[in-house]
Each structure stands twice: as C-alpha cells, then as structure tokens.
Design a protein around this motif. Sequence first.
Motif, PDB file in Angstrom:
ATOM      1  N   UNK A  97       0.830  -1.207   0.000  1.00  0.00           N
ATOM      2  CA  UNK A  97       0.000   0.000   0.000  1.00  0.00           C
ATOM      3  C   UNK A  97       0.864   1.255   0.000  1.00  0.00           C
ATOM      4  N   UNK A  98       1.961   1.219   0.735  1.00  0.00           N
ATOM      5  CA  UNK A  98       2.880   2.351   0.771  1.00  0.00           C
ATOM      6  C   UNK A  98       3.508   2.599  -0.599  1.00  0.00           C
ATOM      7  N   UNK A  99       3.928   1.532  -1.271  1.00  0.00           N
ATOM      8  CA  UNK A  99       4.506   1.679  -2.610  1.00  0.00           C
ATOM      9  C   UNK A  99       3.469   2.211  -3.599  1.00  0.00           C
ATOM     10  N   UNK A 100       2.249   1.706  -3.504  1.00  0.00           N
ATOM     11  CA  UNK A 100       1.185   2.188  -4.394  1.00  0.00           C
ATOM     12  C   UNK A 100       0.895   3.663  -4.132  1.00  0.00           C
ATOM     13  N   UNK A 101       0.932   4.057  -2.865  1.00  0.00           N
ATOM     14  CA  UNK A 101       0.705   5.465  -2.526  1.00  0.00           C
ATOM     15  C   UNK A 101       1.826   6.341  -3.071  1.00  0.00           C
ATOM     16  N   UNK A 102       3.064   5.874  -3.019  1.00  0.00           N
ATOM     17  CA  UNK A 102       4.183   6.647  -3.572  1.00  0.00           C
ATOM     18  C   UNK A 102       4.047   6.825  -5.081  1.00  0.00           C
ATOM     19  N   UNK A 103       3.654   5.759  -5.773  1.00  0.00           N
ATOM     20  CA  UNK A 103       3.478   5.848  -7.225  1.00  0.00           C
ATOM     21  C   UNK A 103       2.331   6.806  -7.553  1.00  0.00           C
ATOM     22  N   UNK A 104       1.218   6.675  -6.810  1.00  0.00           N
ATOM     23  CA  UNK A 104       0.077   7.558  -7.054  1.00  0.00           C
ATOM     24  C   UNK A 104       0.430   9.010  -6.740  1.00  0.00           C
ATOM     25  N   UNK A 134      -7.869   2.379   3.247  1.00  0.00           N
ATOM     26  CA  UNK A 134      -7.525   0.997   3.576  1.00  0.00           C
ATOM     27  C   UNK A 134      -6.459   0.926   4.660  1.00  0.00           C
ATOM     28  N   UNK A 135      -5.554   1.880   4.671  1.00  0.00           N
ATOM     29  CA  UNK A 135      -4.461   1.883   5.648  1.00  0.00           C
ATOM     30  C   UNK A 135      -4.997   2.062   7.063  1.00  0.00           C
ATOM     31  N   UNK A 136      -5.929   2.990   7.220  1.00  0.00           N
ATOM     32  CA  UNK A 136      -6.458   3.270   8.553  1.00  0.00           C
ATOM     33  C   UNK A 136      -7.596   2.334   8.932  1.00  0.00           C
ATOM     34  N   UNK A 137      -8.207   1.672   7.973  1.00  0.00           N
ATOM     35  CA  UNK A 137      -9.280   0.738   8.269  1.00  0.00           C
ATOM     36  C   UNK A 137     -10.574   1.419   8.678  1.00  0.00           C
ATOM     37  N   UNK A 138     -10.835   2.599   8.160  1.00  0.00           N
ATOM     38  CA  UNK A 138     -12.036   3.342   8.531  1.00  0.00           C
ATOM     39  C   UNK A 138     -13.238   3.009   7.655  1.00  0.00           C
ATOM     40  N   UNK A 176      -7.501  10.657 -10.975  1.00  0.00           N
ATOM     41  CA  UNK A 176      -7.564   9.229 -10.645  1.00  0.00           C
ATOM     42  C   UNK A 176      -6.487   8.869  -9.621  1.00  0.00           C
ATOM     43  N   UNK A 177      -5.317   9.477  -9.733  1.00  0.00           N
ATOM     44  CA  UNK A 177      -4.245   9.222  -8.761  1.00  0.00           C
ATOM     45  C   UNK A 177      -4.628   9.766  -7.388  1.00  0.00           C
TER      46      UNK A 177
END
Length: 116
Positions: free
Chosen positions: A6-13, A86-90, A75-76
């Motif tokens: 998720x962290x890698x996807x967030x960096x790319x986005x 998803x990271x925080x689970x809210x 979209x990013x």
Amino acid sequence: MKKFLLFLAALVALAVLLANLGPMILLGVSVWLLYIVFKQFMKSDSTAGKIGWVILGLIILSIAVSNIYAVIGLAAAYAIYLIVKNWTGRDKEPAVTQSNDPFTNFEKQWSELNNS
C-alpha cells in the motif's frame, strides 16, 4: 507485507499526482473561464459580441481539451484516498444502536421473533 505494498502504491500515485498537478490547475482554470464566457455570451445582445464570445470560448475549450491528462491526476488522487482509507481501516460501518423508534429496528425484531 500488505502495508508495504500500500505504501509503494501510494508513492506511485503521489508521483503521478504531482506530475499532473500543472494540467489539473490549467483544466480547472479553463473550466472556470468557460463558465464565465458562457455567462457573458448569454448576457450579450449584439451578434458581434456573441461571435466574439464563441471564438474566445472555442480557444479556451481547446486549452481545456489539451489538459485532459489531468483526469489521470484526479484518478491518482482518488487512488491515494482509497489507499489511506484501507491503511487506517475506517471503511467499517458503525454498529447500529437501538433507538426508541419502533419502526427503525423492525426487521431485527421480526427476525428475533422468527428465530425464537
């Protein structure tokens, strides 16, 4: 491992969002200018004035169409929103509380009666 991906996807986005920040700003400004041109077109009484506003609107529309890549940036930004969610689970719904209204929990009470 899931949080790392998720962290890698967030960096790319984030990189995609920052790369498209300029077109996003230009698209927003051009849409705002198109709105102003449309309002001025509707106010104009003369034919020459209407023709001038249409020409100006077409020029601004071409600028807006050339910045259509800003949708990728939007979209990013949405992808970053989903990753943070998803990271925080809210995304879990809060538990439904019992209220004094008899119609609010009718289905729950009916299923309890049928199971008894």
